[in-house]
Design a protein around this motif. Structure first.
Motif, PDB file in Angstrom:
ATOM      1  N   PRO A   1     -21.778  10.979 -38.135  1.00 18.07           N
ATOM      2  CA  PRO A   1     -21.089  10.494 -39.199  1.00 18.07           C
ATOM      3  C   PRO A   1     -21.578  10.669 -40.492  1.00 18.07           C
ATOM      4  O   PRO A   1     -20.524  10.518 -41.359  1.00 18.07           O
ATOM      5  N   LYS A   2     -22.537  11.271 -40.615  1.00 15.44           N
ATOM      6  CA  LYS A   2     -22.975  11.722 -42.044  1.00 15.44           C
ATOM      7  C   LYS A   2     -22.172  12.901 -42.544  1.00 15.44           C
ATOM      8  O   LYS A   2     -22.065  13.142 -43.609  1.00 15.44           O
ATOM      9  N   GLU A   3     -21.440  13.555 -41.362  1.00  9.56           N
ATOM     10  CA  GLU A   3     -20.677  14.642 -41.879  1.00  9.56           C
ATOM     11  C   GLU A   3     -19.292  14.371 -42.620  1.00  9.56           C
ATOM     12  O   GLU A   3     -18.637  15.090 -43.351  1.00  9.56           O
ATOM     13  N   TRP A   4     -19.103  12.900 -42.534  1.00  8.89           N
ATOM     14  CA  TRP A   4     -17.704  12.413 -43.039  1.00  8.89           C
ATOM     15  C   TRP A   4     -17.587  12.551 -44.561  1.00  8.89           C
ATOM     16  O   TRP A   4     -18.459  12.367 -45.348  1.00  8.89           O
ATOM     17  N   SER A   5     -16.485  13.340 -45.077  1.00 11.56           N
ATOM     18  CA  SER A   5     -16.291  13.394 -46.609  1.00 11.56           C
ATOM     19  C   SER A   5     -14.657  12.752 -46.469  1.00 11.56           C
ATOM     20  O   SER A   5     -13.862  13.584 -45.959  1.00 11.56           O
ATOM     21  N   SER A   6     -14.134  11.930 -47.188  1.00  9.24           N
ATOM     22  CA  SER A   6     -12.782  11.675 -47.472  1.00  9.24           C
ATOM     23  C   SER A   6     -12.109  12.785 -48.227  1.00  9.24           C
ATOM     24  O   SER A   6     -11.114  13.182 -47.987  1.00  9.24           O
ATOM     25  N   GLU A   7     -12.869  13.457 -49.106  1.00 13.41           N
ATOM     26  CA  GLU A   7     -12.528  14.469 -49.629  1.00 13.41           C
ATOM     27  C   GLU A   7     -11.934  15.715 -48.837  1.00 13.41           C
ATOM     28  O   GLU A   7     -11.015  16.576 -48.934  1.00 13.41           O
ATOM     29  N   LYS A   8     -13.074  15.881 -47.911  1.00  4.41           N
ATOM     30  CA  LYS A   8     -12.845  17.061 -46.892  1.00  4.41           C
ATOM     31  C   LYS A   8     -11.353  16.672 -45.996  1.00  4.41           C
ATOM     32  O   LYS A   8     -10.616  17.393 -45.801  1.00  4.41           O
ATOM     33  N   MET A   9     -11.257  15.529 -45.514  1.00  2.00           N
ATOM     34  CA  MET A   9     -10.292  15.129 -44.971  1.00  2.00           C
ATOM     35  C   MET A   9      -8.960  15.029 -45.641  1.00  2.00           C
ATOM     36  O   MET A   9      -7.854  15.511 -44.892  1.00  2.00           O
ATOM     37  N   LYS A  10      -8.872  14.483 -46.934  1.00  3.38           N
ATOM     38  CA  LYS A  10      -7.645  14.805 -47.563  1.00  3.38           C
ATOM     39  C   LYS A  10      -7.262  16.352 -47.851  1.00  3.38           C
ATOM     40  O   LYS A  10      -6.276  16.401 -47.795  1.00  3.38           O
ATOM     41  N   ASN A  11      -8.132  17.264 -47.920  1.00  5.74           N
ATOM     42  CA  ASN A  11      -8.026  18.518 -47.999  1.00  5.74           C
ATOM     43  C   ASN A  11      -7.421  19.348 -46.689  1.00  5.74           C
ATOM     44  O   ASN A  11      -6.482  19.929 -46.748  1.00  5.74           O
ATOM     45  N   ILE A  12      -8.002  18.742 -45.554  1.00  4.70           N
ATOM     46  CA  ILE A  12      -7.390  19.109 -44.296  1.00  4.70           C
ATOM     47  C   ILE A  12      -6.099  18.488 -43.995  1.00  4.70           C
ATOM     48  O   ILE A  12      -4.914  19.325 -43.880  1.00  4.70           O
TER      49      ILE A  12
END
Length: 84
Positions: free
Chosen positions: A35-46
């Motif tokens: 879970p430490k890998e989570w990034s809302s910015e990364k998810m948004k970019n995907i």
């Protein structure tokens, strides 16, 4: 219907969409493991990476599956046999 043929527009669009979905699923699996890998910015970019083609594709399918377009390729009796 030509749009749904192996070399048709819809299948090409599906391939592009699935590239983004594959990345989306891989990222979710990665974050579930750590879970430490989570990034809302990364998810948004995907998600943004396939947003344009997804909405373009949905618009194309609405057009392709319109009554007028379906009449060009199907008889009413054939459509009645499709389970919905």
């Amino acid at each position: 219907m030509p749009h749904f043929a192996p070399q048709g527009d819809h299948l090409k669009e599906h391939e592009e969409i699935h590239k983004g979905l594959d990345e989306y699923v891989a990222y979710i699996k990665k974050c579930r493991k750590d879970p430490k890998e989570w990034s809302s910015e990364k998810m948004k970019n995907i998600m943004d990476s396939f947003r344009v083609i997804l909405f373009k594709h949905l618009d194309h399918e609405v057009e392709s599956l319109s009554g007028e377009e379906m009449k060009k390729y199907w008889k009413l009796e054939e459509l009645n046999r499709i389970p919905f």
